[in-house]
Design an enzyme around this catalytic site. Structure first.
Site, short mmCIF file in Angstrom:
data_model
loop_
_atom_site.label_atom_id
_atom_site.label_comp_id
_atom_site.label_asym_id
_atom_site.label_seq_id
_atom_site.Cartn_x
_atom_site.Cartn_y
_atom_site.Cartn_z
N GLU A 261 0.89 -1.16 0.00
CA GLU A 261 0.00 0.00 0.00
C GLU A 261 0.92 1.21 0.00
OE1 GLU A 261 -1.61 2.83 2.69
OE2 GLU A 261 -2.46 1.01 3.58
N CYS A 298 -2.12 7.85 4.64
CA CYS A 298 -2.19 7.61 3.20
C CYS A 298 -3.60 7.94 2.69
CB CYS A 298 -1.82 6.19 2.87
SG CYS A 298 -2.75 5.04 3.81
N1 LIG Z 1 1.30 6.50 1.52
C1 LIG Z 1 1.59 6.07 2.71
O1 LIG Z 1 0.81 5.44 3.39
C2 LIG Z 1 2.91 6.32 3.30
C3 LIG Z 1 3.88 6.97 2.58
N2 LIG Z 1 5.08 7.19 3.12
C4 LIG Z 1 6.11 7.88 2.30
O2 LIG Z 1 7.35 7.24 2.51
C5 LIG Z 1 8.36 8.18 2.85
C6 LIG Z 1 9.37 7.52 3.74
O3 LIG Z 1 8.72 6.99 4.85
P1 LIG Z 1 8.89 5.53 5.39
O4 LIG Z 1 7.76 5.27 6.26
O5 LIG Z 1 10.22 5.34 6.00
O6 LIG Z 1 8.69 4.56 4.14
P2 LIG Z 1 9.70 3.70 3.31
O7 LIG Z 1 8.94 3.16 2.17
O8 LIG Z 1 10.94 4.44 2.99
O9 LIG Z 1 10.13 2.50 4.30
C7 LIG Z 1 9.19 1.56 4.81
C8 LIG Z 1 9.91 0.25 5.12
O10 LIG Z 1 10.35 -0.34 3.90
C9 LIG Z 1 11.75 -0.56 3.92
N3 LIG Z 1 12.30 -0.25 2.60
C10 LIG Z 1 12.12 0.91 1.92
N4 LIG Z 1 12.75 0.84 0.74
C11 LIG Z 1 13.35 -0.37 0.68
C12 LIG Z 1 14.15 -1.04 -0.29
N5 LIG Z 1 14.50 -0.42 -1.43
N6 LIG Z 1 14.58 -2.27 -0.02
C13 LIG Z 1 14.27 -2.88 1.13
N7 LIG Z 1 13.50 -2.31 2.10
C14 LIG Z 1 13.07 -1.07 1.88
C15 LIG Z 1 12.27 0.39 4.98
O11 LIG Z 1 13.42 -0.15 5.56
P3 LIG Z 1 14.75 0.68 5.80
O12 LIG Z 1 14.33 2.03 6.29
O13 LIG Z 1 15.49 -0.12 6.79
O14 LIG Z 1 15.39 0.74 4.47
C16 LIG Z 1 11.14 0.42 5.99
O15 LIG Z 1 11.25 -0.71 6.84
C17 LIG Z 1 7.58 9.32 3.45
O16 LIG Z 1 8.24 10.54 3.38
C18 LIG Z 1 6.33 9.31 2.64
O17 LIG Z 1 6.53 10.04 1.48
C19 LIG Z 1 5.35 6.74 4.39
C20 LIG Z 1 4.42 6.10 5.16
C21 LIG Z 1 3.10 5.82 4.66
O1 LIG Z 2 -6.74 6.53 7.64
C1 LIG Z 2 -6.50 5.46 8.21
O2 LIG Z 2 -7.08 5.12 9.23
C2 LIG Z 2 -5.48 4.50 7.65
C3 LIG Z 2 -4.47 5.21 6.86
C4 LIG Z 2 -3.40 4.33 6.34
O3 LIG Z 2 -3.62 3.19 6.02
C5 LIG Z 2 -2.05 4.86 6.23
O4 LIG Z 2 -1.87 6.05 6.46
O5 LIG Z 2 -1.12 4.07 5.95
#
Ligand SMILES: NC(=O)C1=CN([C@@H]2O[C@H](COP(=O)(O)OP(=O)(O)OC[C@H]3O[C@@H](n4cnc5c(N)ncnc54)[C@H](OP(=O)(O)O)[C@@H]3O)[C@@H](O)[C@H]2O)C=CC1
Ligand SMILES: O=C(O)CCC(=O)C(=O)O
Length: 520
Positions: A261, A298
């Site tokens: 997601e 998200c």
């Molecule tokens: N749409 C959404 O729901 C969300 C979006 N985000 C976005 O993500 C950005 C960064 O946030 P973050 O939450 O750290 O999300 P990331 O996608 O950067 O990381 C999430 C997890 O995935 C792992 N990961 C990421 N890239 C790789 C890769 N290339 N290979 C292996 N493992 C990987 C990370 O491990 P490690 O850090 O150890 O590499 C971490 O455990 C935010 O600024 C935002 O833009 C974040 C959260 C939710």
């Molecule tokens: O809005 C929510 O309760 C869930 C949002 C979500 O799944 C996320 O931010 O990753």
């Protein structure tokens, strides 16, 4: 707390360590957490594979009791809320609510297991006398896919992390789970991991049913997805990270599904009659949804689409006033805050985009300052960069010249988790015309509410076409999430003595069955 990670029943430490950072102060927190090695990842996956055949054939009631035990253990963890607040900067009330959502989710999957429909039992009885050919006895049930890798999300340290929806649905399906904790909240992850470990022990399950690896390196997650014992992946995070994992999974000798997601800007449509009746209220409520949790959802309402005119002006004025008074909020990590600032600068600098309002000035480290932008439908359609997700409390209002332009804006969007309609009865026909587009674009369409705050229930869909997710056929929230980790197997003419209990003729598990096309 000792800074270990968990491989089966063991707590393991290593010399290589990392620390959580309090995002509110940038202070490094104790203790130092051991970084799992690639050998540790391999060992966790091997244990999960060893546990698989035993765990997947446990009775549904056994797995239900296990999920209930995890929920009980989580509720009994001392200091969980305080640690999660410290590691994420999220307010205590929010984290407390999230713990309730997490334990409620585990208990809902326990209930689902006892109801039995998840097993998908379908039976076509033998027709030995059928002409011109007899029909065999055919019995279908669903079995667990295999060990699942789960990535904890930064923005939901409980509900989308170690014991979150991916873990709950995989464990319910009968899949052992290896979690890669998010490096921003290792203490929260360890406390929850220990609760699961205790539940495994209390329920007498094989130790490999659950492991937690920790570390702040891409290599760890990459190795987990590449491990041959892993058969599916659950992920919530960035588009970049999700796609990297999809690529690793696809390049394996045995490719596996990745349920990622990722990114969504969640369009909100304001229809004319609703806008005429309550523009100012809508403006205020929109800012409430946008700024909640520093916008780190998200499901955050990242764009608003409406016909241009004085009613939209009133909406924008009310939103600008509310947002202008919004205090900056601590974001989850320094890099998420930096990404947010970069995204806001990029969006505000695009041609045809005006900055309508900003929240009050930053007053500390990692504080996200809300941002409201505006543009026209024509400018939005011409520039795909305006539809990029800015993760945080930033949103853009699209002023459309006519209904056709509204439709063009929607057609131009990528896949979304949600689409929101603000409408009155007189707007229904206009909304009906757009519904086919919205159905193609989004996983959840809602009216007269706001997209943040997902209900955990039977009917929920928290998914959607790419890039909202990497697989639009499923959901990561709600009971249907279990289906991601099951696959059907058909048994043809097997003697009862050889059949699994789920499809034996006497139905010893009392599962609901579809027999010869009729519900029993
Ligand atoms: N749409 C959404 O729901 C969300 C979006 N985000 C976005 O993500 C950005 C960064 O946030 P973050 O939450 O750290 O999300 P990331 O996608 O950067 O990381 C999430 C997890 O995935 C792992 N990961 C990421 N890239 C790789 C890769 N290339 N290979 C292996 N493992 C990987 C990370 O491990 P490690 O850090 O150890 O590499 C971490 O455990 C935010 O600024 C935002 O833009 C974040 C959260 C939710
Ligand atoms: O809005 C929510 O309760 C869930 C949002 C979500 O799944 C996320 O931010 O990753």
């Amino acid at each position: 707390m000792d800074g270990s990670f968990l491989i089966g029943a063991r707590a393991v430490t290593r010399d290589d360590t990392f620390r959580a950072i309090d995002p509110a102060t940038n202070e490094a927190l104790d203790p130092a957490f051991a970084t799992s090695s690639l050998d540790d990842v391999a060992e966790a996956c091997r244990l999960a594979a060893d546990a698989f055949d035993t765990y997947r054939e446990t009775d549904p009631e056994t797995r239900a009791a296990f999920l209930e035990a995890i929920a009980d253990e989580i509720e009994a963890v001392d200091g969980l809320i305080e640690r999660a607040v410290r590691e994420t900067g999220l307010p205590q009330g929010r984290i407390t609510g999230e713990r309730g959502r997490t334990t409620g989710q585990l208990r809902l999957f326990a209930k689902l297991l006892c109801q039995g429909r998840w097993a998908g039992v379908v039976i076509d009885t033998a027709l030995p006398d059928r002409q011109p050919l007899p029909r065999a006895d055919l019995r279908q049930r669903r079995i667990a896919l295999g060990p699942v890798a789960v990535f904890g999300a930064s923005n939901f340290p409980l509900a989308f992390s170690v014991a979150g929806g991916d873990t709950a649905s995989a464990l319910a399906a009968g899949c052992p789970v290896v979690v890669k904790g998010h490096p921003a909240h290792p203490g929260t992850s360890l406390l929850v991991g220990r609760a699961i470990q205790a539940a495994v022990r209390k329920c007498g399950l094989p130790e490999g049913v659950f492991s937690l690896v920790q570390g702040a390196s891409n290599a760890l997650g990459g190795a987990l997805v590449a491990d041959p014992h892993i058969k599916a992946v659950g992920f919530t995070g960035s588009r970049h990270g999700g796609l990297a994992l999809v690529e690793i999974a696809q390049k394996r000798p045995e490719p596996i599904p990745v349920y990622a997601e990722m990114s969504s800007i969640n369009p909100v449509l304001l229809f004319p009659h609703a806008l005429a009746a309550r523009a100012a209220d809508l403006g205020k409520a929109y800012v409430g949804s946008l700024t909640m949790g520093a916008g780190q959802f998200c499901t955050n309402p990242g764009i608003v689409v409406a016909l241009d005119g004085p009613d939209l002006d009133r909406f924008v004025d009310a939103a600008a006033e509310a947002l202008g008074g919004a205090a900056p909020q601590v974001m989850l990590t320094g890099s998420i805050h930096a990404n947010y600032d970069k995204g806001v600068t990029l969006l505000g600098g695009q041609s045809g985009v005006e900055t309508i309002a900003r929240g009050t000035e930053d007053s500390g480290v990692n504080r996200g300052r809300a941002a409201l932008f505006g543009t026209t439908g024509a400018a939005f359609v011409a520039n795909p960069a305006l539809a990029d997700e800015v993760f945080g409390a930033a949103s853009i209002v699209i002023r459309c010249a006519d209904k056709a332009e509204v439709a063009r804006v929607l057609e131009g969007l990528e896949g979304q988790l949600t689409a929101t309609l603000q409408l009155d009865d007189e707007d229904v026909e206009d909304a009906r015309a757009l519904l086919p587009i919205l159905e193609r674009k989004a996983g959840r369409i809602l009216a007269n509410g706001w997209p943040t705050g997902v209900e955990v229930s039977y009917a929920m869909v928290h998914g959607g076409p790419f890039p909202a997710t990497s697989d639009s056929r499923t959901t990561s929230v709600g009971t249907a999430a279990i289906e991601r980790f099951l696959r059907p197997v058909c048994y043809q003419d097997l003697p009862d003595a050889l059949l699994p209990k789920a499809i034996q003729r006497a139905n010893p598990l009392g599962l609901p069955r579809l027999i010869d096309g009729e519900l029993e």
